[in-house]
Write an enzyme that holds these catalytic residues in place. Structure first.
Site, mmCIF file in Angstrom:
data_model
loop_
_atom_site.group_PDB
_atom_site.id
_atom_site.type_symbol
_atom_site.label_atom_id
_atom_site.label_comp_id
_atom_site.label_asym_id
_atom_site.label_seq_id
_atom_site.Cartn_x
_atom_site.Cartn_y
_atom_site.Cartn_z
ATOM 1 N N CYS A 82 0.830 -1.201 0.000
ATOM 2 C CA CYS A 82 0.000 0.000 0.000
ATOM 3 C C CYS A 82 0.863 1.249 0.000
ATOM 4 O O CYS A 82 1.732 1.409 0.863
ATOM 5 C CB CYS A 82 -0.919 -0.006 1.217
ATOM 6 S SG CYS A 82 -1.987 1.455 1.303
ATOM 7 N N GLY A 194 -2.803 -6.832 -10.058
ATOM 8 C CA GLY A 194 -2.664 -5.565 -10.770
ATOM 9 C C GLY A 194 -3.207 -5.597 -12.179
ATOM 10 O O GLY A 194 -2.675 -6.287 -13.044
ATOM 11 N N GLY A 195 -4.297 -4.867 -12.406
ATOM 12 C CA GLY A 195 -4.792 -4.646 -13.754
ATOM 13 C C GLY A 195 -5.550 -5.782 -14.397
ATOM 14 O O GLY A 195 -5.918 -5.675 -15.573
ATOM 15 N N ARG A 216 -9.969 -4.185 -8.129
ATOM 16 C CA ARG A 216 -10.948 -3.188 -8.591
ATOM 17 C C ARG A 216 -11.983 -3.765 -9.546
ATOM 18 O O ARG A 216 -13.170 -3.420 -9.465
ATOM 19 C CB ARG A 216 -10.219 -2.019 -9.258
ATOM 20 C CG ARG A 216 -9.628 -1.033 -8.269
ATOM 21 C CD ARG A 216 -8.822 0.025 -8.972
ATOM 22 N NE ARG A 216 -7.622 -0.550 -9.571
ATOM 23 C CZ ARG A 216 -6.877 0.078 -10.479
ATOM 24 N NH1 ARG A 216 -7.246 1.268 -10.913
ATOM 25 N NH2 ARG A 216 -5.782 -0.488 -10.951
#
Length: 317
Positions: A82, A194-195, A216
């Site tokens: 983070c 990630g992504g 996300r």
């Protein structure tokens, strides 16, 4: 933080049984000196679930790891990824990549305090400490302390100059670095983060990585999780429809309403359920405009569902 709370995890569990869910990052100080039950309580339905800790003090992390086992978690994870300013000022998060010996001592203490798997989540580098040699040195040092699983966010982090949001988007993704890490440490479990935007991308990554963490995308478009048990874990059970997912979530929502929780606190995690589908705007608008009002209840959810076409509600992944 402030996203994958227990309400979010209960909703996601209506979509997938097998996916490992992570808590928000909880600091050792909050666990040891704050409202312990608020930070650690979870429903048995959430299993498998990992407790994600933020901290650097070995003794404090060890005690939190012991509590994680007592509370019934399936894994305890140390966050070294983070990039928040608040995190760095507290000597935890991504800044710990600059002190691999500190992380190693923490991991050793954590493993001594629990039988749970102890894992580490980190970046591929920070600031000017972004060489592959530094990354492998970090992994080698922490692995020597007993960590066998590393969740690697395939971006470096700039601890000064970029916001946490920018650190999730601006530094380029470098999957090839994570792939090389797996080739150089074949005995370790290397998980890509990630992504990753879809299960198809996750399946592609699983041809060379041991696991994939989706953040996300799973939050913004949670229905992608509905096919995870089938497409990732090989189960042949029928996937749930969006209607079935909400119906399965409502008893939990009702119980939380009875306990005094406002409706929007539970339903904000389901705002993206119909992303890209007819009726999505009505669903989001109704929950957003009505869900925060005093006394808002399941009738608001029913009204939001009423604006979604039946074929969308009952379609299956």
């Amino acid at each position: 933080m402030d996203w994958t709370d227990r309400h979010c995890r209960m909703f996601h569990r209506t979509l997938t049984r097998r996916t490992l869910l992570y808590t928000e990052m909880v600091t050792t100080g909050a666990v040891l000196h704050g409202d312990r039950a608020r930070h650690l309580d979870f429903s048995p339905a959430e299993h498998p679930v990992a407790l994600q800790l933020g901290g650097s003090d070995a003794a404090a992390l060890a005690e939190c790891s012991r509590l994680a086992e007592d509370w019934g978690y399936d894994e305890v994870n140390l966050n070294c990824g983070c990039p928040s300013d608040r995190v760095s000022s507290g000597s935890f998060g991504a800044c710990l990549m600059g002190t691999p010996d500190v992380v190693a001592r923490a991991v050793e203490a954590m493993r001594g305090a629990t039988r749970l798997p102890v894992t580490v989540k980190h970046r591929i580098g920070i600031d000017d400490l972004d060489s592959y040699e530094h990354l492998t040195g970090f992994v080698r040092t922490v692995a020597a302390a007993g960590c066998e699983q590393f969740i690697v966010h395939a971006r470096k982090a700039w601890l000064s100059g970029l916001s946490p949001k920018e650190n999730r988007e601006i530094p380029p993704l470098r999957y090839e670095v994570v792939g090389q890490l797996k080739r150089d440490f074949p005995h370790l479990t290397i998980v890509l983060n990630g992504g990753v935007r879809s299960l198809a991308e996750a399946q592609e990554a699983l041809t060379w990585a041991d696991g994939v963490m989706v953040g996300r995308a799973a939050y913004q478009e949670p229905y992608l999780l509905a096919a995870a048990d089938r497409d990732i874990f090989g189960e042949d059970a029928r996937t749930v429809s969006r209607r079935e997912a909400i119906e399965a979530y409502l008893p939990y929502v009702a119980a939380q309403l009875e306990a005094g929780q406002p409706l929007n606190r539970m339903m904000k995690h389901a705002l993206g359920l119909f992303a890209g589908q007819p009726g999505a705007r009505h669903w989001k608008r109704t929950l957003s405009e009505q869900g925060h009002k005093p006394g808002a209840g399941l009738d608001v959810v029913r009204a939001a569902l009423a604006g979604v076409p039946e074929d969308v509600l009952d379609a299956r992944a």
